[in-house]
Design a protein around this motif. Sequence first.
Motif, PDB file in Angstrom:
ATOM      1  N   UNK A  35      19.154   0.169  40.808  1.00 26.47           N
ATOM      2  CA  UNK A  35      19.978  -0.605  39.885  1.00 26.47           C
ATOM      3  C   UNK A  35      19.645  -0.155  38.464  1.00 26.47           C
ATOM      4  N   UNK A  36      20.471  -0.594  37.528  1.00 21.24           N
ATOM      5  CA  UNK A  36      20.234  -0.248  36.129  1.00 21.24           C
ATOM      6  C   UNK A  36      19.655  -1.455  35.413  1.00 21.24           C
ATOM      7  N   UNK A 130      29.558  19.920  38.084  1.00 20.14           N
ATOM      8  CA  UNK A 130      30.851  19.396  38.529  1.00 20.14           C
ATOM      9  C   UNK A 130      30.919  17.905  38.284  1.00 20.14           C
ATOM     10  N   UNK A 131      29.844  17.256  38.670  1.00 22.24           N
ATOM     11  CA  UNK A 131      29.789  15.805  38.567  1.00 22.24           C
ATOM     12  C   UNK A 131      29.980  15.330  37.128  1.00 22.24           C
ATOM     13  N   UNK A 157      20.701  17.366  33.390  1.00 19.17           N
ATOM     14  CA  UNK A 157      19.328  17.849  33.476  1.00 19.17           C
ATOM     15  C   UNK A 157      18.411  16.764  34.043  1.00 19.17           C
ATOM     16  N   UNK A 158      18.692  15.513  33.664  1.00 15.67           N
ATOM     17  CA  UNK A 158      17.852  14.426  34.150  1.00 15.67           C
ATOM     18  C   UNK A 158      18.111  14.132  35.618  1.00 15.67           C
ATOM     19  N   UNK A 159      19.352  14.401  36.064  1.00 14.74           N
ATOM     20  CA  UNK A 159      19.714  14.065  37.439  1.00 14.74           C
ATOM     21  C   UNK A 159      19.332  15.155  38.430  1.00 14.74           C
ATOM     22  N   UNK A 189      29.692   4.481  35.798  1.00 11.25           N
ATOM     23  CA  UNK A 189      30.220   4.805  37.127  1.00 11.25           C
ATOM     24  C   UNK A 189      29.378   5.883  37.813  1.00 11.25           C
ATOM     25  N   UNK A 190      28.854   6.868  37.033  1.00 12.02           N
ATOM     26  CA  UNK A 190      27.916   7.846  37.623  1.00 12.02           C
ATOM     27  C   UNK A 190      26.768   7.135  38.303  1.00 12.02           C
ATOM     28  N   UNK A 191      26.143   6.262  37.531  1.00  4.73           N
ATOM     29  CA  UNK A 191      24.891   5.694  37.987  1.00  4.73           C
ATOM     30  C   UNK A 191      25.094   4.766  39.178  1.00  4.73           C
ATOM     31  N   UNK A 192      26.172   3.986  39.154  1.00  2.00           N
ATOM     32  CA  UNK A 192      26.389   3.093  40.292  1.00  2.00           C
ATOM     33  C   UNK A 192      26.802   3.900  41.515  1.00  2.00           C
TER      34      UNK A 192
END
Lengths: 369, 562
Positions: A35-36, A130-131, A157-159, A189-192
Amino acid sequence: MQGMVSVKNLTKTFVSKEETVKALNNVTLTTPNNRILTLLGPSGCGKTTLLRCIAGLESPDSGEISIGDEIVWSKTHGISLPPERRGIGMVFQSYAIWPHMTVFGNVAYPLQIRKTPKQEIEERVKKILDLVQLSGFENRLATKLSGGQQQRVALARALVAEPKVILFDEPLSNLDAKLRESTRQELRSFLTELAISAIYVTHDQVEALTISDEIAIMRGGVIVERGTPQDIYLRSNNPFVVDFIGRANFLEATVKGYQDENHAIVSCALGDIVCSAPSDLAPGTGVTIYTRPESFEVAPSSSSPMENEFEGTVTDLLFAGEAHEAEISVGGARILAKLKFHIPLKKGDKVRLHIDREWCRALAPGEEA
Amino acid sequence: MLERKSALRFPLVGILILVVGALTVGPVVMLVVGSFSEGIGALGKFTIDKYVAAYTDPVLPKTLLNTVIFTIGCASFSTILGGLLAYLSVRTDIPFKGLFRVLPVVPMMIPHVLFAAAWITLLNPTNGMLNLFLRNIFKLSSGPFNIYSLGGMIFLEGMLDLPVTYLVISPAMYSFDTTLEEASWVSGASNLYTLRRITLPILRPAFLATFTLAIIRSLASFAVPSMVGLPGRIHVLTTHVYRIISIGWSPDYGRAAAIGLIVLVAAIILVYLYRYLIAESSQYVTVTGKGYRPTVVELGRARYPLFFLCILLFCFLVVIPLATLVYMSFLPYSMVPSARAISMMSLRNWHTVLANPITVRALKNSVFLAVVGASLAILLSLFVAYVIVKVRSRGSAFLESLSFLSFSFPGMIIGVGFMWFLVQTPLYATIWGLLVAYVGTYLPYGIRPLRSAFMQIDQELEESARVFGASFLQALKDIVVPLLAPGVISAWILTACMFIRELSVSAVLSRPGTEVLTVEIMKLANDGLWGQVAALGIIMIGLSTVLVLVANLLRVPLSHAE
């Protein structure tokens, strides 16, 4: 468990020539998995220090930090893992894009360190670019990109190395207002979508409300309240939090009695109104109630008076685009109300307003803002 | 109003281009023409004999090789040490950081000739004091050090370039965004990996620029090569040129010009490389947001050893040479400090120096050149800087590149160019000739600090004074002049100090009657009169120190104009 960050009794003091600042004062916090969580507070509240302690970029004075199952810092156990061994990703305020490398070089770096095979590096970098919608930019010098694009390079880079947890240090504060809004949504939306554990630091309350699953509000090195964005915005009982998040009208009131367990009748400048309140206030107790400007509505003129209706005079009026911001004088108090723009109003008008009992809250006495 | 101003400015730009062009490009043109002429008295009589003679000289290959080793050696030595000092002072918790602020001022006080002289009296192989001392202790048959070697030259010149390299690298260290390193650690990289992949590559252009600048300076350097290299018979290009015009019965200015041109061309190429690299390195400056307090690297146990290293460097640079000079100025010949040495101390060197009409004249000339020369140079620089900053036209851009280009010109070579020029005029062998050559050669050093002083005065400050009712002249008087004054005083003092310690142009142009301090010191050193060198040197250091102290008293920041 995997991306859970747990902080116990963390203390950090900065000593400079002029003063000693307790940046973290015995902070204890466990972040939710996948979760964030946002650390929100005014500047100097200790949120960035807490984040940097978790990252290993700053050493606390005492306490313990663990990430997943692993203790990464502990005074008592004498453990202090350097940042590179904590398995985290981080997006910096300045993005910290390496100016001498291409987009590909920046994003591939964490994988190169982990000695990932070349073939796999290329695949994973391509996938992540791409993401974040940066395909085709691989060979550009990263510093030649726009602010928003650099921000996405930093995110990629972090992902890319699939860290246990990603830390965000005010990542949107260098973007202009419009871009910030759209990036905020993208980021959310990326993170969820990826179901990633993230700790997000910001001083911007709107950003915190929109992006987070949970918010922890910090002040003076202490976490003062924690909850979902809705809890924090609508149902906080902490005057500091109420004041810090959004705008609020505070009114002095006296408890007259209870309508049911959670709703008290109080007398204040608006008259006698029903508000949600702690259930244990004796009649006659002085309390502070607060309302949000946007929770007022103009009462329909035809119908008979409803609960929580009152009449006031418009003493000042600002047209703010999507709404009128009206200052209304009522019973010797002045309140700010945000009213729908299609209702014709002018200075000096009498206006009947209504507020729902749920959006009008009495704070427990004794809590000072 | 606007039209009136631009009408006024147009002739100003034209006149400035003419004057600056004559002073900077003029000697270069004379150098080229001279190199194709039959002789100094026969300007324009075409011949290529000088080139043939210059480039078939059997000592040339060895000289070139020496020059390459010398310049690269100095540049490496001073860049590495300067980088280390800059890193320590900017990024770490090293104690007494105030000490580092003294570093840039050092070269203004101790002229290169004297620095070399002091170390020669310490490290010459026959009777250098340090050598004698070590011989006695370790019972050696000869002194362990020989300053008259390429290594000795590199050590001295490298030390002298250290303040400059430190000054050029420091800003790059300051603007280095430390989150770039943090991002690398967080990505999983160790300290060493981060240093190799992130920190050093980002600083690389700044280091290369510094290295290039050090090459330019050591290529132009004359004091160390002449004081150390000539007695040691290790010749580099500048001393080679000097030998052509000073040794033997017929100085050959044509041959000197022919050789000098390759030095000049090399310097110009290098200065463009330098400019390119500086631009490159500023590209790496990323704009940070509000920014967290930059992380200071804790040195831990290495803190005091590293501090000790800095103190040692400081001693090498200032304390030891100064102490040596003072000590030597009271002695008849060099000897290790002892009871006997103390008993022999006297003021004889001081008396001799002050009774010698030639050294007294040199003293007067140097002071005159410093005061009048600096005033003229700064006056001219003021106009040029104003035009460069405030008048944006093709003419002003041309002026800027002129002043930038001549920044690279080696004094010795440009001195030969001025020689060809001055011989054609009545200025030859007069103090005014030297004055013109000084101003022309060192004009960029006046223009650059004044240009930044002008740039710091925001146009709006002047404009707001106008809006609030001041006339053009009133705004100039009330706003621009007070804001500009510290910059002007600082530039004047820097230029005056530079003129006092000027050697390479003077070595070419100084004649009987127009002696200057540095050249006289060099001659005394050639005769081995180290006591008199020391006494005269201290007087010279005293002059510069007074100027620096005045600057301090006026609270003028002395930004070095490199």
